[in-house]
Design a protein around this motif. Structure first.
Motif, PDB file in Angstrom:
ATOM      1  N   TRP A   1       0.797  -1.204   0.108  1.00 11.48           N
ATOM      2  CA  TRP A   1       0.047  -0.137  -0.091  1.00 11.48           C
ATOM      3  C   TRP A   1       0.911   1.137  -0.217  1.00 11.48           C
ATOM      4  N   LEU A   2       1.101   1.824  -1.264  1.00 12.30           N
ATOM      5  CA  LEU A   2       1.932   2.967  -1.296  1.00 12.30           C
ATOM      6  C   LEU A   2       1.575   4.397  -1.816  1.00 12.30           C
ATOM      7  N   GLN A   3       2.091   5.294  -1.325  1.00 12.59           N
ATOM      8  CA  GLN A   3       1.928   6.738  -2.081  1.00 12.59           C
ATOM      9  C   GLN A   3       2.071   6.651  -3.546  1.00 12.59           C
ATOM     10  N   ASP A   4       1.046   6.699  -4.517  1.00 12.93           N
ATOM     11  CA  ASP A   4       1.519   6.578  -5.970  1.00 12.93           C
ATOM     12  C   ASP A   4       1.553   7.995  -6.650  1.00 12.93           C
ATOM     13  N   SER A   5       0.698   8.859  -6.026  1.00 10.89           N
ATOM     14  CA  SER A   5       0.833  10.222  -6.608  1.00 10.89           C
ATOM     15  C   SER A   5       0.918  11.209  -5.444  1.00 10.89           C
ATOM     16  N   THR A   6       1.400  12.466  -5.837  1.00 11.82           N
ATOM     17  CA  THR A   6       1.326  13.569  -5.125  1.00 11.82           C
ATOM     18  C   THR A   6       1.225  14.978  -5.881  1.00 11.82           C
ATOM     19  N   GLN A   7       0.386  16.048  -5.311  1.00  5.59           N
ATOM     20  CA  GLN A   7       0.528  17.165  -5.862  1.00  5.59           C
ATOM     21  C   GLN A   7       0.525  18.200  -5.037  1.00  5.59           C
ATOM     22  N   ALA A   8       1.505  19.216  -5.190  1.00  7.53           N
ATOM     23  CA  ALA A   8       1.542  20.417  -4.110  1.00  7.53           C
ATOM     24  C   ALA A   8       1.402  21.609  -5.031  1.00  7.53           C
ATOM     25  N   VAL A   9       0.479  22.330  -4.709  1.00 10.85           N
ATOM     26  CA  VAL A   9       0.241  23.481  -5.622  1.00 10.85           C
ATOM     27  C   VAL A   9       0.398  24.846  -4.684  1.00 10.85           C
ATOM     28  N   ALA A  10       1.557  25.683  -4.882  1.00  8.48           N
ATOM     29  CA  ALA A  10       1.991  26.766  -4.126  1.00  8.48           C
ATOM     30  C   ALA A  10       1.881  27.858  -4.672  1.00  8.48           C
ATOM     31  N   GLN A  11       1.587  29.098  -3.929  1.00  8.73           N
ATOM     32  CA  GLN A  11       1.568  30.320  -4.437  1.00  8.73           C
ATOM     33  C   GLN A  11       2.991  30.954  -3.808  1.00  8.73           C
ATOM     34  N   VAL A  12       4.106  31.241  -4.662  1.00 13.29           N
ATOM     35  CA  VAL A  12       5.160  31.569  -4.032  1.00 13.29           C
ATOM     36  C   VAL A  12       5.268  33.032  -4.227  1.00 13.29           C
ATOM     37  N   ARG A  13       5.825  33.679  -3.189  1.00 12.15           N
ATOM     38  CA  ARG A  13       5.878  35.011  -3.395  1.00 12.15           C
ATOM     39  C   ARG A  13       6.993  35.587  -4.605  1.00 12.15           C
ATOM     40  N   VAL A  14       6.611  36.802  -5.027  1.00 13.41           N
ATOM     41  CA  VAL A  14       7.411  37.265  -6.409  1.00 13.41           C
ATOM     42  C   VAL A  14       7.223  36.616  -7.599  1.00 13.41           C
ATOM     43  N   VAL A  15       7.664  35.100  -7.327  1.00 20.15           N
ATOM     44  CA  VAL A  15       7.636  34.326  -8.805  1.00 20.15           C
ATOM     45  C   VAL A  15       6.213  33.720  -9.110  1.00 20.15           C
ATOM     46  N   GLY A  16       5.156  33.833  -8.229  1.00 23.40           N
ATOM     47  CA  GLY A  16       3.811  33.133  -8.447  1.00 23.40           C
ATOM     48  C   GLY A  16       3.595  31.686  -8.477  1.00 23.40           C
ATOM     49  N   LYS A  17       2.726  30.992  -8.964  1.00 25.87           N
ATOM     50  CA  LYS A  17       2.346  29.877  -8.706  1.00 25.87           C
ATOM     51  C   LYS A  17       3.233  28.656  -9.260  1.00 25.87           C
ATOM     52  N   HIS A  18       3.406  27.820  -8.529  1.00 26.88           N
ATOM     53  CA  HIS A  18       4.228  26.488  -8.874  1.00 26.88           C
ATOM     54  C   HIS A  18       3.535  25.327  -8.257  1.00 26.88           C
ATOM     55  N   THR A  19       3.648  24.289  -9.431  1.00 27.32           N
ATOM     56  CA  THR A  19       3.308  23.172  -8.910  1.00 27.32           C
ATOM     57  C   THR A  19       4.071  21.937  -9.005  1.00 27.32           C
ATOM     58  N   LEU A  20       4.366  21.178  -7.751  1.00 30.76           N
ATOM     59  CA  LEU A  20       5.185  20.151  -7.943  1.00 30.76           C
ATOM     60  C   LEU A  20       4.267  18.800  -7.773  1.00 30.76           C
ATOM     61  N   THR A  21       4.560  17.714  -8.841  1.00 37.65           N
ATOM     62  CA  THR A  21       3.813  16.581  -8.627  1.00 37.65           C
ATOM     63  C   THR A  21       4.708  15.232  -8.701  1.00 37.65           C
ATOM     64  N   ALA A  22       4.422  14.141  -8.317  1.00 37.96           N
ATOM     65  CA  ALA A  22       5.188  13.110  -8.258  1.00 37.96           C
ATOM     66  C   ALA A  22       4.105  11.874  -8.449  1.00 37.96           C
ATOM     67  N   ARG A  23       4.837  11.136  -9.360  1.00 33.31           N
ATOM     68  CA  ARG A  23       3.908   9.648  -9.594  1.00 33.31           C
ATOM     69  C   ARG A  23       4.981   8.547  -9.648  1.00 33.31           C
ATOM     70  N   ALA A  24       4.298   7.451  -9.114  1.00 32.10           N
ATOM     71  CA  ALA A  24       5.158   6.060  -9.132  1.00 32.10           C
ATOM     72  C   ALA A  24       5.324   5.515 -10.522  1.00 32.10           C
TER      73      ALA A  24
END
Length: 250
Positions: free
Chosen positions: A191-214
């Motif tokens: 039973w594993l973490q097969d995907s992740t999504q992190a959406v961040a509003q970053v000061r100065v440079v705006g929106k960034h999205t980090l995703t991971a998938r197995a």
């Protein structure tokens, strides 16, 4: 006529009993069964997960890709190595994986506990076609790994299928807002973490999205002998805004 009435009453009684048997358990029962189910998984075999990470700024044409191999032992020890990547994206992923391995090695990854949360049963929803109990997570303390949000617990297996929310403590001053979704499923009997999504509003440079998938999972007893602390590269200087976008637990 009387026979029909008796049959109707019997049918209603059986229906009522069936409804009582299938009604949702109370929140304490759900949490207890969840912790038992999660605590009994992935502790008897070594395994290796190959993950693909993508860091996407507001301009999707500037997206970066990193591939990493994450290894785990039955003892709970975890380590990793980067197999593809470079530049700022690789440094962000290294920070993410450094944090993941540190937290896992310290507490075996157990975070959905009564020490960290009060739980409220908020109904049922389907995840991937599976009926789940929805637990509202009310944090008892602040932390980068403590989320204010919800967890979806499979109604049959009591394994966690998804967690979503906002960390109670920002991983960086550069982050104004961070929304995290962690998804889990069975892979190679684990039973594993097969995907992740992190959406961040970053000061100065705006929106960034980090995703991971197995991409791949290997279970092999030889992994136990191969798991060694890797020689890690010295981190390059990283734009702190991008670094803040990636420093979350996966």
């Amino acid at each position: 006529m009387r026979a029909m009435i008796r049959a109707s009453i019997l049918t209603m009684l059986l229906t009522a009993v069936g409804m009582a048997q299938t009604s949702a358990p109370d929140v304490n029962t759900v949490v207890s069964r969840m912790q038992t189910a999660m605590g009994g998984r992935n502790h008897d075999r070594a395994y290796s997960v190959t993950r693909e990470y993508r860091l996407v700024p507001e301009d999707p044409n500037k997206a970066s890709r990193v591939v990493a191999e994450v290894n785990a032992l039955p003892s709970g020890k975890k380590d990793y190595r980067i197999t593809e990547g470079g530049g700022q994206a690789e440094n962000v992923v290294r920070k993410v994986l450094d944090h993941e391995t540190e937290v896992t090695n310290q507490n075996n990854g157990a975070v959905l506990t009564a020490d960290n949360y009060d739980f409220v049963l908020a109904g049922t929803e389907a995840i991937d076609g599976h009926r789940c109990y929805v637990l509202q997570l009310k944090p008892k303390r602040d932390g980068k790994d403590i989320l204010r949000g919800r967890a979806w617990v499979d109604a049959d297996s009591y394994l966690v299928r998804q967690i979503a929310g906002t960390p109670t403590k920002s991983p960086s001053w550069w982050i104004k807002d961070l929304q995290v979704t962690l998804h889990y499923r069975e892979m190679q009997g684990l039973w594993l973490q097969d995907s992740t999504q992190a959406v961040a509003q970053v000061r100065v440079v705006g929106k960034h999205t980090l995703t991971a998938r197995a991409l791949d999972v290997r279970t092999d007893t030889t992994l136990a002998g191969n798991l060694q602390t890797p020689v890690r590269k010295r981190s390059r200087r990283v734009d702190p805004a991008l670094l803040g976008a990636g420093v979350i637990r996966h």
